[in-house]
Design a protein around this motif. Sequence first.
Motif, PDB file in Angstrom:
ATOM      1  N   THR A   1     -10.048  -8.246  -0.787  1.00  0.00           N
ATOM      2  CA  THR A   1      -8.643  -8.105  -1.166  1.00  0.00           C
ATOM      3  C   THR A   1      -7.879  -7.130  -0.282  1.00  0.00           C
ATOM      4  O   THR A   1      -6.659  -7.019  -0.394  1.00  0.00           O
ATOM      5  CB  THR A   1      -8.522  -7.650  -2.633  1.00  0.00           C
ATOM      6  OG1 THR A   1      -9.224  -6.414  -2.804  1.00  0.00           O
ATOM      7  CG2 THR A   1      -9.102  -8.698  -3.563  1.00  0.00           C
TER       8      THR A   1
ATOM      9  N   GLU B   1       0.819  -1.212   0.000  1.00  0.00           N
ATOM     10  CA  GLU B   1       0.000   0.000   0.000  1.00  0.00           C
ATOM     11  C   GLU B   1       0.859   1.272   0.000  1.00  0.00           C
ATOM     12  O   GLU B   1       2.004   1.259   0.453  1.00  0.00           O
ATOM     13  CB  GLU B   1      -0.908   0.022   1.241  1.00  0.00           C
ATOM     14  CG  GLU B   1      -1.963  -1.063   1.244  1.00  0.00           C
ATOM     15  CD  GLU B   1      -1.513  -2.361   1.878  1.00  0.00           C
ATOM     16  OE1 GLU B   1      -2.385  -3.180   2.219  1.00  0.00           O
ATOM     17  OE2 GLU B   1      -0.286  -2.569   2.032  1.00  0.00           O
TER      18      GLU B   1
ATOM     19  N   ARG C   1      -3.207   0.961  -3.893  1.00  0.00           N
ATOM     20  CA  ARG C   1      -2.600  -0.364  -4.015  1.00  0.00           C
ATOM     21  C   ARG C   1      -2.988  -1.274  -2.852  1.00  0.00           C
ATOM     22  O   ARG C   1      -2.223  -2.131  -2.436  1.00  0.00           O
ATOM     23  CB  ARG C   1      -1.070  -0.259  -4.102  1.00  0.00           C
ATOM     24  CG  ARG C   1      -0.602   0.502  -5.330  1.00  0.00           C
ATOM     25  CD  ARG C   1       0.838   0.860  -5.281  1.00  0.00           C
ATOM     26  NE  ARG C   1       1.685  -0.309  -5.540  1.00  0.00           N
ATOM     27  CZ  ARG C   1       3.007  -0.238  -5.602  1.00  0.00           C
ATOM     28  NH1 ARG C   1       3.621   0.908  -5.434  1.00  0.00           N
ATOM     29  NH2 ARG C   1       3.705  -1.325  -5.835  1.00  0.00           N
TER      30      ARG C   1
ATOM     31  N   THR D   1      -9.286  -3.755  -4.301  1.00  0.00           N
ATOM     32  CA  THR D   1     -10.485  -3.097  -4.827  1.00  0.00           C
ATOM     33  C   THR D   1     -11.776  -3.620  -4.219  1.00  0.00           C
ATOM     34  O   THR D   1     -12.852  -3.210  -4.603  1.00  0.00           O
ATOM     35  CB  THR D   1     -10.540  -3.286  -6.358  1.00  0.00           C
ATOM     36  OG1 THR D   1     -10.496  -4.689  -6.645  1.00  0.00           O
ATOM     37  CG2 THR D   1      -9.375  -2.582  -7.034  1.00  0.00           C
ATOM     38  N   SER D   2     -11.663  -4.541  -3.275  1.00  0.00           N
ATOM     39  CA  SER D   2     -12.853  -5.053  -2.603  1.00  0.00           C
ATOM     40  C   SER D   2     -12.500  -5.396  -1.166  1.00  0.00           C
ATOM     41  O   SER D   2     -11.330  -5.480  -0.800  1.00  0.00           O
ATOM     42  CB  SER D   2     -13.400  -6.299  -3.319  1.00  0.00           C
ATOM     43  OG  SER D   2     -12.547  -7.403  -3.101  1.00  0.00           O
TER      44      SER D   2
ATOM     45  N   LEU E   1     -14.186   2.385   1.357  1.00  0.00           N
ATOM     46  CA  LEU E   1     -14.352   0.970   1.060  1.00  0.00           C
ATOM     47  C   LEU E   1     -14.314   0.150   2.348  1.00  0.00           C
ATOM     48  O   LEU E   1     -15.083  -0.786   2.537  1.00  0.00           O
ATOM     49  CB  LEU E   1     -13.255   0.509   0.102  1.00  0.00           C
ATOM     50  CG  LEU E   1     -13.352  -0.915  -0.421  1.00  0.00           C
ATOM     51  CD1 LEU E   1     -14.643  -1.115  -1.200  1.00  0.00           C
ATOM     52  CD2 LEU E   1     -12.155  -1.225  -1.315  1.00  0.00           C
TER      53      LEU E   1
END
Length: 199
Positions: free
Chosen positions: A107, A25, A100, A103-104, A148
């Motif tokens: 993950t 990240e 990075r 996306t969910s 998210l």
Amino acid sequence: MTNMQTYRHIESPGWTLGWKWAKKEVIWSVLGAQASDQGDCSSFKENLPHSCKKNPSIIDLLPNAPFNQQFSQCCKGGVLASQGQDPAAAVSSFQISIGRSGTSKKTISLPQDFYLLGSGPGYTCTAAAVVSPSAFYLGDGRRRSQALMTWSLTCSYSQTIVSKNPSCCVSMSSFYSTQITPCPSCSCGCQQGQANCVK
């Protein structure tokens, strides 16, 4: 960030919050705070992240920070009053945009090894736990968006981490009343989960 302690302030030079990323990240941007070190961002050709450190350290902005870098309840130079004495000044907020990370929710991996320095050592932090996603406003403040994923943790202070002979809370009253400025029932040499505290 809320200082839930009854009497202990976090004084100058202020708090530092750090952790270790679980994967690769990066921090794209921060409002209301900043990473103290950008790290090696040489793998990015354009639009450099705010920080590429595997273990970033976040510090508060100073009170005279530019308006476009501020966030609500930020920019106190890392100084936090205690919740018991000034609840309004016991809160500091900042917003971080992370890249990075996935996306969910499946993950994304939670950061690890959180630490808090509040004018020095003495704090231990719990592992991060997933909570309801934070909501925030973008642009002109009319569009509401949602993170998210959001996580929460608690850092606790212990004098036994700092010193083998910690200082004690002493309650003094000319009226001989323990109700005026009470100390916790175990104020000296407290160690969580152990029975050797001095009352």
